[in-house]
Design a protein around this motif. Structure first.
Motif, PDB file in Angstrom:
ATOM      1  N   ALA A 306       1.073  30.349  25.916  1.00 38.68           N
ATOM      2  CA  ALA A 306       1.132  31.807  26.036  1.00 38.68           C
ATOM      3  C   ALA A 306      -0.233  32.428  25.771  1.00 38.68           C
ATOM      4  N   PHE A 307      -0.922  31.934  24.746  1.00 37.94           N
ATOM      5  CA  PHE A 307      -2.246  32.449  24.399  1.00 37.94           C
ATOM      6  C   PHE A 307      -3.222  32.201  25.546  1.00 37.94           C
ATOM      7  N   LEU A 308      -3.179  30.987  26.100  1.00 39.90           N
ATOM      8  CA  LEU A 308      -4.068  30.646  27.207  1.00 39.90           C
ATOM      9  C   LEU A 308      -3.780  31.521  28.428  1.00 39.90           C
ATOM     10  N   ALA A 309      -2.501  31.714  28.747  1.00 34.01           N
ATOM     11  CA  ALA A 309      -2.144  32.520  29.916  1.00 34.01           C
ATOM     12  C   ALA A 309      -2.665  33.938  29.768  1.00 34.01           C
ATOM     13  N   ARG A 310      -2.583  34.486  28.578  1.00 29.99           N
ATOM     14  CA  ARG A 310      -3.116  35.835  28.359  1.00 29.99           C
ATOM     15  C   ARG A 310      -4.617  35.875  28.607  1.00 29.99           C
ATOM     16  N   ASP A 311      -5.340  34.904  28.042  1.00 31.29           N
ATOM     17  CA  ASP A 311      -6.798  34.884  28.193  1.00 31.29           C
ATOM     18  C   ASP A 311      -7.215  34.595  29.633  1.00 31.29           C
ATOM     19  N   ALA A 312      -6.373  33.867  30.373  1.00 34.48           N
ATOM     20  CA  ALA A 312      -6.704  33.507  31.748  1.00 34.48           C
ATOM     21  C   ALA A 312      -6.278  34.580  32.745  1.00 34.48           C
ATOM     22  N   GLY A 313      -5.774  35.711  32.241  1.00 37.00           N
ATOM     23  CA  GLY A 313      -5.394  36.798  33.140  1.00 37.00           C
ATOM     24  C   GLY A 313      -4.042  36.622  33.776  1.00 37.00           C
ATOM     25  N   ARG A 314      -3.124  35.881  33.127  1.00 36.46           N
ATOM     26  CA  ARG A 314      -1.761  35.696  33.642  1.00 36.46           C
ATOM     27  C   ARG A 314      -0.771  36.237  32.609  1.00 36.46           C
ATOM     28  N   PRO A 315      -0.762  37.562  32.416  1.00 35.89           N
ATOM     29  CA  PRO A 315       0.031  38.142  31.319  1.00 35.89           C
ATOM     30  C   PRO A 315       1.532  37.906  31.437  1.00 35.89           C
ATOM     31  N   ARG A 316       2.055  37.893  32.677  1.00 37.40           N
ATOM     32  CA  ARG A 316       3.509  37.677  32.800  1.00 37.40           C
ATOM     33  C   ARG A 316       3.875  36.260  32.361  1.00 37.40           C
ATOM     34  N   GLU A 317       3.039  35.298  32.693  1.00 38.48           N
ATOM     35  CA  GLU A 317       3.263  33.931  32.209  1.00 38.48           C
ATOM     36  C   GLU A 317       3.167  33.881  30.689  1.00 38.48           C
ATOM     37  N   ALA A 318       2.263  34.662  30.116  1.00 35.35           N
ATOM     38  CA  ALA A 318       2.136  34.713  28.655  1.00 35.35           C
ATOM     39  C   ALA A 318       3.424  35.200  28.015  1.00 35.35           C
ATOM     40  N   VAL A 319       4.035  36.224  28.597  1.00 40.47           N
ATOM     41  CA  VAL A 319       5.306  36.734  28.066  1.00 40.47           C
ATOM     42  C   VAL A 319       6.387  35.664  28.152  1.00 40.47           C
ATOM     43  N   ARG A 320       6.494  35.026  29.325  1.00 42.66           N
ATOM     44  CA  ARG A 320       7.546  34.013  29.506  1.00 42.66           C
ATOM     45  C   ARG A 320       7.359  32.833  28.556  1.00 42.66           C
ATOM     46  N   ALA A 321       6.123  32.377  28.404  1.00 41.19           N
ATOM     47  CA  ALA A 321       5.876  31.238  27.514  1.00 41.19           C
ATOM     48  C   ALA A 321       6.170  31.603  26.061  1.00 41.19           C
ATOM     49  N   ALA A 322       5.794  32.813  25.661  1.00 43.34           N
ATOM     50  CA  ALA A 322       6.068  33.248  24.285  1.00 43.34           C
ATOM     51  C   ALA A 322       7.560  33.374  24.038  1.00 43.34           C
ATOM     52  N   GLN A 323       8.293  33.872  25.011  1.00 43.38           N
ATOM     53  CA  GLN A 323       9.743  33.982  24.855  1.00 43.38           C
ATOM     54  C   GLN A 323      10.399  32.608  24.808  1.00 43.38           C
ATOM     55  N   ALA A 324       9.891  31.677  25.613  1.00 43.39           N
ATOM     56  CA  ALA A 324      10.418  30.306  25.557  1.00 43.39           C
ATOM     57  C   ALA A 324      10.163  29.690  24.185  1.00 43.39           C
ATOM     58  N   ALA A 325       8.983  29.933  23.644  1.00 49.01           N
ATOM     59  CA  ALA A 325       8.654  29.414  22.315  1.00 49.01           C
ATOM     60  C   ALA A 325       9.599  29.973  21.255  1.00 49.01           C
ATOM     61  N   GLN A 326       9.929  31.248  21.378  1.00 45.51           N
ATOM     62  CA  GLN A 326      10.837  31.859  20.402  1.00 45.51           C
ATOM     63  C   GLN A 326      12.238  31.270  20.496  1.00 45.51           C
ATOM     64  N   ARG A 327      12.692  30.984  21.702  1.00 43.07           N
ATOM     65  CA  ARG A 327      14.023  30.363  21.839  1.00 43.07           C
ATOM     66  C   ARG A 327      14.060  29.000  21.164  1.00 43.07           C
ATOM     67  N   VAL A 328      13.003  28.230  21.338  1.00 46.23           N
ATOM     68  CA  VAL A 328      12.952  26.894  20.735  1.00 46.23           C
ATOM     69  C   VAL A 328      12.823  26.988  19.220  1.00 46.23           C
ATOM     70  N   ALA A 329      12.032  27.964  18.742  1.00 44.01           N
ATOM     71  CA  ALA A 329      11.670  28.017  17.324  1.00 44.01           C
ATOM     72  C   ALA A 329      12.733  28.632  16.431  1.00 44.01           C
ATOM     73  N   ARG A 330      13.744  29.286  17.021  1.00 48.55           N
ATOM     74  CA  ARG A 330      14.739  29.978  16.183  1.00 48.55           C
ATOM     75  C   ARG A 330      15.417  29.041  15.203  1.00 48.55           C
ATOM     76  N   SER A 331      15.640  27.805  15.619  1.00 45.91           N
ATOM     77  CA  SER A 331      16.353  26.859  14.750  1.00 45.91           C
ATOM     78  C   SER A 331      15.462  26.229  13.688  1.00 45.91           C
ATOM     79  N   LEU A 332      14.162  26.503  13.715  1.00 41.78           N
ATOM     80  CA  LEU A 332      13.227  25.848  12.786  1.00 41.78           C
ATOM     81  C   LEU A 332      13.163  26.535  11.432  1.00 41.78           C
ATOM     82  N   GLY A 333      13.631  27.782  11.342  1.00 42.63           N
ATOM     83  CA  GLY A 333      13.725  28.445  10.044  1.00 42.63           C
ATOM     84  C   GLY A 333      12.442  29.037   9.500  1.00 42.63           C
ATOM     85  N   SER A 334      11.443  29.245  10.344  1.00 46.22           N
ATOM     86  CA  SER A 334      10.169  29.795   9.882  1.00 46.22           C
ATOM     87  C   SER A 334       9.979  31.204  10.429  1.00 46.22           C
ATOM     88  N   SER A 335      10.073  32.199   9.548  1.00 48.32           N
ATOM     89  CA  SER A 335       9.854  33.580   9.968  1.00 48.32           C
ATOM     90  C   SER A 335       8.406  33.803  10.372  1.00 48.32           C
TER      91      SER A 335
END
Length: 498
Positions: A306-335
């Motif tokens: 997500a960070f790379l996509a933002r820096d590379a000028g692909r903001p929509r990909e950055a949003v999608r990657a960040a949202q995917a990361a949040q779906r995966v990370a919800r079960s990890l218990g780290s706020s």
């Protein structure tokens, strides 16, 4: 053949947790406590690369007695206490007794023989032994006869970023070697006749140490000069995976370590402007995570993507990657992890000029951060504190063109940053200079720019240099403002990364 002088291993017994040390940590997360240890070390002139994993190993009782550098730091942190008061065993009681299993024995070309206690799994943290995290710190020079050969050869004269880059050479992970049958003194080439040594716990430990070393050097010096050096440990890491291992636990460590190393090398490529290389490394880490079902590694890979996509000028990909990361990370218990991922999403929304989406993600990031640290926070997130939160928010406001708010957050980030993170101080100050310049405050921008130039002899980052060049272009029409011409002249004469 001479008979072995190694004492046969005693039956495995689990290490005893160090409850006294755990109590001293209190409500702080392992990463926060590790930062306090590093700060205390600097106060007395020591350099230790303490991190959350090291603190965890101490508390688990895996390190019965710290090495001399850590001993001095801990006694400085807790005056009036002895090592025994801190939950450690007396040094004399753990010197040179016992042995590990064959798979746990380090390859002789990685590190010196370990000193272990008579109880399996309880390790005396002697330089060159099983616990390498601080004894191979490239910023600390030891002068006793117990230091490891690796330390002596590689880091006795470490200084600036050039030598830091060279110090990655000895990190080279052990390629699984093979013994070839010979005929007439010459090795045969038949694959069927090779006996390949399987990877073991020592190789997994060396891999994890390579990740820590790269992160430590990047924190201080930036990515330029480190990226190409880091490629060799990454190739070795995947060679270790190909060699296989006899234990599932070791295999899991190797896969996780290889994935984290791919992310670290990807970040070096990212920060040095090699976006295509970075994307490839992050994809490799993501594939490794998916193959092994490692949700923590998958979240980390998506986070960096997500960070790379933002820096590379692909903001929509950055949003999608960040949202995917949040779906995966919800079960990890780290706020705190969820907070960082919300910031990654906010950066994508800002790139899309969606102010409402950005503000909503920023609000989530702050609310999650305020829940505080926890033991579930990943080790790699040691950089994420109030300074990084402010710095990433500054980038969002900058992308939205709110220069005043961006400058305020960038200045706060630079002020809050731990001095250990030299690269981040330079980054935040560069952001501050750019926001001030674009916000119509050229004199203040020049002052901030001069502070960045003072750091560029320590930090080599194409990303920071590119940002500073953009600031210089914005300031060109304001040459007559106080300090601007001096900044422009000095910037023009500053060396550039190759």
């Amino acid at each position: 053949m001479a008979s072995s002088t190694v004492t046969p291993p005693r039956p495995n017994r689990p290490p005893r947790p160090n409850l006294a040390f755990r109590q001293l940590r209190g409500q702080r997360s392992p990463a926060e406590f590790a930062a306090l240890v590093r700060r205390a070390a600097r106060e007395i002139g020591e350099r230790v690369s303490c991190d959350a994993r090291y603190i965890g190993r101490v508390e688990a009782g895996e390190i019965r007695c710290p090495n001399y550098a850590y001993e001095r730091v801990f006694l400085h942190m807790f005056p009036g206490r002895t090592l025994t008061d801190l939950g450690f065993a007396p040094r004399a009681s753990v010197r040179g007794r016992g042995a590990r299993t064959a798979e746990d024995t380090p390859c002789e070309h990685i590190m010196s023989p370990a000193h272990t206690s008579g109880e399996a799994g309880e390790v005396d943290e002697t330089p060159g032994a099983y616990e390498p995290y601080d004894t191979q710190d490239p910023y600390h020079t030891h002068h006793n006869n117990e230091e490891s050969d690796v330390l002596r050869r590689a880091f006795m004269t470490c200084g600036g970023a050039t030598v830091a880059a060279a110090s990655l050479g000895p990190l080279g992970l052990p390629l699984p070697h093979s013994r070839l049958r010979t005929s007439g003194g010459s090795p045969t080439a038949s694959t069927a006749e090779r006996r390949v040594r399987r990877a073991g716990a020592s190789e997994a430990g060396a891999l994890e140490e390579a990740v820590r070393r790269i992160r430590l050097l990047d924190d201080r010096h930036g990515a330029d000069g480190l990226y190409r050096r880091a490629a060799a440990p990454l190739r070795a890491a995947y060679a270790l995976l190909d060699a296989g291992t006899t234990r599932q636990a070791t295999a899991d460590r190797l896969h996780s370590g290889a994935g984290e190393l791919a992310i670290s090398v990807g970040w070096l490529a990212h920060d040095s402007g090699r976006f295509d290389d970075a994307r490839s490394h992050y994809a490799e880490a993501l594939a490794t995570a998916r193959m092994t079902g490692d949700q923590a590694l998958e979240a980390h890979a998506f986070c960096n993507t997500a960070f790379l996509a933002r820096d590379a000028g692909r903001p929509r990909e950055a949003v999608r990657a960040a949202q995917a990361a949040q779906r995966v990370a919800r079960s990890l218990g780290s706020s705190r992890l969820m907070s960082l991922l919300a910031l990654r999403e906010a950066g994508g929304w800002a790139g899309l000029a969606d102010r409402a989406g950005c503000e909503q993600a920023l609000a989530r990031a702050h609310a999650l951060y305020d829940r505080g640290p926890s033991d579930a926070d990943p080790e790699w997130m040691s950089f994420y504190g109030e300074a990084e939160l402010a710095g990433l928010e500054a980038q969002c406001w900058s992308a939205l063109g709110d220069w005043t708010r961006a400058a305020r957050h960038a200045g706060r980030a630079a002020d809050l940053q731990d001095p250990h993170f030299t690269r981040n101080i330079a980054l935040y100050t560069t952001e501050l200079a750019d926001d001030l310049a674009r916000g119509g405050r050229p004199d203040e921008a020049a002052v901030a720019g001069m502070r960045v130039l003072d750091l560029l002899d320590q930090v080599q980052s194409s990303r920071i240099q590119a940002m500073l060049e953009g600031t210089a272009r914005v300031l060109l029409p304001h040459r007559r403002a106080s300090g601007v011409q001096e900044f422009l002249d000095r910037h023009a004469s500053a060396p550039r990364s190759p």
